[in-house]
Design an enzyme around this catalytic site. Structure first.
Site, PDB file in Angstrom:
ATOM      1  N   TYR A  51       0.820  -1.208   0.000  1.00 23.88           N
ATOM      2  CA  TYR A  51       0.000   0.000   0.000  1.00 23.88           C
ATOM      3  C   TYR A  51       0.859   1.264   0.000  1.00 23.88           C
ATOM      4  CZ  TYR A  51      -3.773  -3.163   1.532  1.00 23.88           C
ATOM      5  OH  TYR A  51      -4.677  -4.187   1.662  1.00 23.88           O
ATOM      6  N   HIS A 105       0.488 -11.826   2.038  1.00 23.58           N
ATOM      7  CA  HIS A 105      -0.546 -11.105   1.299  1.00 23.58           C
ATOM      8  C   HIS A 105      -1.261 -11.969   0.253  1.00 23.58           C
ATOM      9  CE1 HIS A 105      -1.617  -6.675   0.273  1.00 23.58           C
ATOM     10  NE2 HIS A 105      -2.656  -7.456   0.093  1.00 23.58           N
ATOM     11  N   ILE A 225     -12.891  -4.946   7.154  1.00 22.49           N
ATOM     12  CA  ILE A 225     -12.017  -3.762   7.191  1.00 22.49           C
ATOM     13  C   ILE A 225     -12.373  -2.789   6.063  1.00 22.49           C
ATOM     14  CG2 ILE A 225     -10.043  -4.738   8.412  1.00 22.49           C
ATOM     15  CD1 ILE A 225      -8.905  -5.442   5.588  1.00 22.49           C
ATOM     16  N   ASN A 237     -19.880   4.049   8.132  1.00 22.23           N
ATOM     17  CA  ASN A 237     -19.499   2.645   8.264  1.00 22.23           C
ATOM     18  C   ASN A 237     -19.569   2.181   9.712  1.00 22.23           C
ATOM     19  OD1 ASN A 237     -18.989   2.606   5.520  1.00 22.23           O
ATOM     20  ND2 ASN A 237     -16.763   2.700   5.732  1.00 22.23           N
TER      21      ASN A 237
END
Length: 271
Positions: A51, A105, A225, A237
């Site tokens: 990221y 990942h 998430i 959210n």
């Protein structure tokens, strides 16, 4: 607002069910986004090496060292030694001595390095650099490969999961193995929020569509998430914690599952 419920992991710890995702949040704005999420009440933040925002996430958590923090080892860092070095770099960028959870990942089955990478994560845990270890995007065969080779069962598998792609077979596997399921892209990258069934239930509950979907995840026993940037969306959210769906409403969302509902890459050939 309500305190985030937590569910048990197979290593004796518990994990908050609702967290804050940071995929596609730039490093230069990650600190503000994370700080806002913490102020709203989120108790878990999820990032990853790929990221490229770990420094910003770390800054956003500088005054909240007890917030659950997850990061992930990227595909190019697979293999025992490379994964160990990658973990140290993650911690350096995050400004932490340890994280709550680190994940592989992607399984990258064509590379054949998942077992060695998993052994590295076991070493990372034993060294105190991660309190829990898990995987992301692993299929049943990928899970069995690392478990059979090491005897260590991942605490969690983070996978694409949303109303159009509910991963029921994999969730059954997780339940049998004692692995927590965590949903990424829980809103179907926004697509689920315009589904007429979802918008109808949102009107019935007088809640945002995103909160309805996230409530479905929570009542299904999943961790999730969602990513959001603006405070309004972050708060919307978080409303998932403040109401409940009826059995009928849950069943109507359950019925939205589609055979071709996957949005992201297929773990069988990605990486």
């Amino acid at each position: 607002m309500s305190k985030t419920p937590a569910i048990p992991l197979n290593d004796g710890r518990t994990i908050p069910q609702l967290g804050f995702g940071t995929w596609q949040i730039p490093d230069e704005t990650a600190a503000d986004a994370v700080s806002t999420a913490i102020a709203v009440g989120y108790e878990l933040v999820d990032t990853a090496a790929i990221y490229q925002n770990e420094r910003g996430v770390g800054k956003g958590l500088a005054d909240n060292p007890d917030t659950w923090l997850t990061t992930k080892i990227w595909n190019e860092s697979q293999g025992y030694d490379r994964a160990l070095r990658a973990m140290d770099k993650c911690l350096e960028r995050l400004g932490r001595d340890s994280v709550d959870l680190v994940l592989i990942h992607w399984p990258c089955p064509a590379r054949g390095l998942a077992v060695e990478t998993w052994k590295a994560l076991v070493a990372v845990r034993d060294a105190g650099k991660a309190k829990s270890i898990g995987v992301s995007n692993f299929r049943e065969q990928d899970l069995k490969t690392v478990i059979d080779a090491t005897g260590v069962v991942p605490a969690l598998n983070q996978v694409e999961l949303h109303p159009a792609f509910q991963q029921r077979e994999l969730r059954d596997v997780h339940e049998k193995l004692g692995i927590v399921t965590q949903s990424w892209s829980p809103l179907g990258q926004g697509g689920a929020m315009t589904n007429p069934v979802i918008t109808g239930i949102a009107r019935e509950c007088d809640r945002p569509a995103s909160a309805v979907i996230l409530r479905w995840h929570l009542q299904s026993g999943l961790c999730t998430i969602p990513k959001a940037t603006g405070r309004a969306h972050i708060e919307a959210n978080f409303e998932a914690l403040d109401f409940a769906l009826s059995d009928d409403q849950m069943a109507r969302i359950d019925a939205l599952d589609e055979a071709g509902g996957r949005i992201g890459p297929d773990p069988a050939d990605f990486g």
